[in-house]
Design a protein around this motif. Sequence first.
Motif, PDB file in Angstrom:
ATOM      1  N   TYR A  63      13.772  -8.132  -4.393  1.00 32.31           N
ATOM      2  CA  TYR A  63      12.487  -7.913  -3.733  1.00 32.31           C
ATOM      3  C   TYR A  63      12.487  -6.471  -3.218  1.00 32.31           C
ATOM      4  O   TYR A  63      13.422  -6.056  -2.521  1.00 32.31           O
ATOM      5  N   ILE A  64      11.463  -5.729  -3.539  1.00 36.11           N
ATOM      6  CA  ILE A  64      11.303  -4.391  -2.983  1.00 36.11           C
ATOM      7  C   ILE A  64       9.999  -4.395  -2.208  1.00 36.11           C
ATOM      8  O   ILE A  64       8.923  -4.595  -2.777  1.00 36.11           O
ATOM      9  N   VAL A  65      10.103  -4.221  -0.890  1.00 42.41           N
ATOM     10  CA  VAL A  65       8.952  -4.392  -0.004  1.00 42.41           C
ATOM     11  C   VAL A  65       8.749  -3.149   0.851  1.00 42.41           C
ATOM     12  O   VAL A  65       9.707  -2.542   1.331  1.00 42.41           O
ATOM     13  N   ARG A  66       7.490  -2.801   1.013  1.00 36.33           N
ATOM     14  CA  ARG A  66       7.119  -1.682   1.888  1.00 36.33           C
ATOM     15  C   ARG A  66       6.285  -2.244   3.036  1.00 36.33           C
ATOM     16  O   ARG A  66       5.093  -2.518   2.884  1.00 36.33           O
ATOM     17  N   PRO A  67       6.898  -2.457   4.207  1.00 39.44           N
ATOM     18  CA  PRO A  67       6.158  -3.021   5.339  1.00 39.44           C
ATOM     19  C   PRO A  67       4.962  -2.150   5.722  1.00 39.44           C
ATOM     20  O   PRO A  67       4.985  -0.929   5.552  1.00 39.44           O
ATOM     21  N   SER A  68       3.933  -2.792   6.214  1.00 37.56           N
ATOM     22  CA  SER A  68       2.713  -2.088   6.603  1.00 37.56           C
ATOM     23  C   SER A  68       2.950  -1.236   7.848  1.00 37.56           C
ATOM     24  O   SER A  68       3.282  -1.752   8.912  1.00 37.56           O
ATOM     25  N   ARG A  69       2.803   0.079   7.685  1.00 37.48           N
ATOM     26  CA  ARG A  69       2.945   1.009   8.796  1.00 37.48           C
ATOM     27  C   ARG A  69       1.942   2.138   8.624  1.00 37.48           C
ATOM     28  O   ARG A  69       1.580   2.509   7.505  1.00 37.48           O
ATOM     29  N   TYR A  70       1.522   2.705   9.753  1.00 32.45           N
ATOM     30  CA  TYR A  70       0.538   3.787   9.692  1.00 32.45           C
ATOM     31  C   TYR A  70       1.157   5.058   9.126  1.00 32.45           C
ATOM     32  O   TYR A  70       0.540   5.769   8.327  1.00 32.45           O
ATOM     33  N   ILE A  86       9.105   1.025 -12.270  1.00 34.70           N
ATOM     34  CA  ILE A  86       8.837  -0.410 -12.221  1.00 34.70           C
ATOM     35  C   ILE A  86       7.481  -0.719 -11.596  1.00 34.70           C
ATOM     36  O   ILE A  86       6.747  -1.585 -12.082  1.00 34.70           O
ATOM     37  N   ALA A  87       7.135  -0.014 -10.504  1.00 36.15           N
ATOM     38  CA  ALA A  87       5.871  -0.295  -9.819  1.00 36.15           C
ATOM     39  C   ALA A  87       5.550   0.832  -8.844  1.00 36.15           C
ATOM     40  O   ALA A  87       6.439   1.586  -8.428  1.00 36.15           O
ATOM     41  N   ASP A  88       4.273   0.941  -8.491  1.00 36.59           N
ATOM     42  CA  ASP A  88       3.820   1.827  -7.419  1.00 36.59           C
ATOM     43  C   ASP A  88       3.570   0.974  -6.185  1.00 36.59           C
ATOM     44  O   ASP A  88       2.907  -0.071  -6.272  1.00 36.59           O
ATOM     45  N   LEU A  89       4.084   1.421  -5.042  1.00 33.43           N
ATOM     46  CA  LEU A  89       3.954   0.635  -3.812  1.00 33.43           C
ATOM     47  C   LEU A  89       3.113   1.372  -2.777  1.00 33.43           C
ATOM     48  O   LEU A  89       3.423   2.501  -2.395  1.00 33.43           O
ATOM     49  N   LYS A  90       2.083   0.685  -2.311  1.00 37.10           N
ATOM     50  CA  LYS A  90       1.323   1.146  -1.156  1.00 37.10           C
ATOM     51  C   LYS A  90       1.853   0.421   0.073  1.00 37.10           C
ATOM     52  O   LYS A  90       2.574  -0.571  -0.043  1.00 37.10           O
ATOM     53  N   THR A  91       1.478   0.900   1.243  1.00 33.74           N
ATOM     54  CA  THR A  91       1.955   0.263   2.460  1.00 33.74           C
ATOM     55  C   THR A  91       1.422  -1.171   2.550  1.00 33.74           C
ATOM     56  O   THR A  91       0.260  -1.442   2.246  1.00 33.74           O
ATOM     57  N   GLY A  92       2.301  -2.090   2.938  1.00 34.06           N
ATOM     58  CA  GLY A  92       1.902  -3.487   3.081  1.00 34.06           C
ATOM     59  C   GLY A  92       2.012  -4.300   1.805  1.00 34.06           C
ATOM     60  O   GLY A  92       1.463  -5.400   1.731  1.00 34.06           O
ATOM     61  N   PHE A  93       2.750  -3.785   0.789  1.00 34.56           N
ATOM     62  CA  PHE A  93       2.887  -4.502  -0.478  1.00 34.56           C
ATOM     63  C   PHE A  93       4.355  -4.647  -0.862  1.00 34.56           C
ATOM     64  O   PHE A  93       5.220  -3.943  -0.352  1.00 34.56           O
ATOM     65  N   TYR A  94       4.616  -5.575  -1.799  1.00 29.33           N
ATOM     66  CA  TYR A  94       5.960  -5.755  -2.337  1.00 29.33           C
ATOM     67  C   TYR A  94       5.863  -6.196  -3.787  1.00 29.33           C
ATOM     68  O   TYR A  94       4.797  -6.574  -4.279  1.00 29.33           O
ATOM     69  N   PHE A  95       6.994  -6.122  -4.499  1.00 30.95           N
ATOM     70  CA  PHE A  95       7.045  -6.682  -5.844  1.00 30.95           C
ATOM     71  C   PHE A  95       8.406  -7.306  -6.080  1.00 30.95           C
ATOM     72  O   PHE A  95       9.364  -7.054  -5.340  1.00 30.95           O
ATOM     73  N   THR A  96       8.490  -8.155  -7.092  1.00 31.02           N
ATOM     74  CA  THR A  96       9.741  -8.799  -7.463  1.00 31.02           C
ATOM     75  C   THR A  96      10.197  -8.266  -8.813  1.00 31.02           C
ATOM     76  O   THR A  96       9.375  -7.871  -9.650  1.00 31.02           O
ATOM     77  N   LEU A 166       6.355 -12.085   4.516  1.00 31.67           N
ATOM     78  CA  LEU A 166       5.318 -12.952   5.080  1.00 31.67           C
ATOM     79  C   LEU A 166       4.083 -12.162   5.503  1.00 31.67           C
ATOM     80  O   LEU A 166       2.987 -12.719   5.596  1.00 31.67           O
ATOM     81  N   LYS A 167       4.276 -10.866   5.747  1.00 34.72           N
ATOM     82  CA  LYS A 167       3.160 -10.024   6.196  1.00 34.72           C
ATOM     83  C   LYS A 167       2.644  -9.106   5.090  1.00 34.72           C
ATOM     84  O   LYS A 167       1.691  -8.354   5.309  1.00 34.72           O
ATOM     85  N   ALA A 168       3.272  -9.147   3.926  1.00 37.11           N
ATOM     86  CA  ALA A 168       2.906  -8.229   2.845  1.00 37.11           C
ATOM     87  C   ALA A 168       2.198  -8.977   1.709  1.00 37.11           C
ATOM     88  O   ALA A 168       2.212 -10.204   1.645  1.00 37.11           O
ATOM     89  N   LYS A 169       1.604  -8.204   0.809  1.00 42.09           N
ATOM     90  CA  LYS A 169       0.928  -8.760  -0.355  1.00 42.09           C
ATOM     91  C   LYS A 169       1.708  -8.370  -1.605  1.00 42.09           C
ATOM     92  O   LYS A 169       2.273  -7.277  -1.681  1.00 42.09           O
ATOM     93  N   ARG A 170       1.700  -9.247  -2.571  1.00 41.61           N
ATOM     94  CA  ARG A 170       2.435  -8.970  -3.805  1.00 41.61           C
ATOM     95  C   ARG A 170       1.597  -8.077  -4.716  1.00 41.61           C
ATOM     96  O   ARG A 170       0.392  -8.282  -4.869  1.00 41.61           O
TER      97      ARG A 170
END
Length: 204
Positions: A63-70, A86-96, A166-170
Amino acid sequence: MNRYYLALASSFLLTLAASNAFGGGLSDLRPHQDKNIDKPTVKQEKAAQWKHPDIPRGQALIYIVRPSRYSGSANTYRISINGTPIADLKTGFYFTHFIQPGVIRISAMTRANILNFGLSLAMMGKPAMELNTSKGEIHFIEVGVDFAGGPSLQVVDASTGESFLLKAKRTETFEEAGIKPAPENSTNDGKPKTGHGGVPYLRH
C-alpha cells in the motif's frame, strides 16, 4: 383477612395501570441506560469492515498512501517501483500494488505544474528507498512532504497505515487505467533526458 389482601391487590393493579397510562411502566424502575455507551464510531465500524485484497500466490502486497495534508497539496507525486512508474498520487489518495518478493526500489518525484516549474521543481527532492519483501507480506509506505514541498518516503506499521487508508481514497494505477508512461527519468528511447546542469526533466 381475605378482604384486606383483595384490597391490597386492587390497589397495586390500579397503580400499575396508572403508571402505564402515563408512558412509564415497570421499565422506568430500571436504571437509565445511555444508548450511546459502547456505540462504535464510524472509524471503528470501517476498521471492522476492512479487508485486504487477496494476494496472488507467491507475491507481496504494497500500500502506498499519501495522507491528506495542506502542505504540498498543490503538487502531484509520481511513484515508481524498480524504475517503472506505477501511479500519480495527490494528497488524500492511495493505491495498491502486487510485487514479486525480493528487494525492490521505490522512488518518488514531483510532477511539473504551473506553480512549481523551473528552479522550484529542480530543488525538490527525488527520494528513493529499498524494501525487502517476502511472499504473502503486506507493507505500508507513507508518502509525505519534505521542507521544499517535494515527496518523502517511509515505511509505517500496519496500524498506522490502516489509519491512513480509512481517511484516504483509492486511485487507479497506470496499469489499471490502461496508461503506459515512459520509464522513470527517461525519454521514449530509454536514454536519460536532462536539462541545464544535468537536472533530469520530468515526464508528464
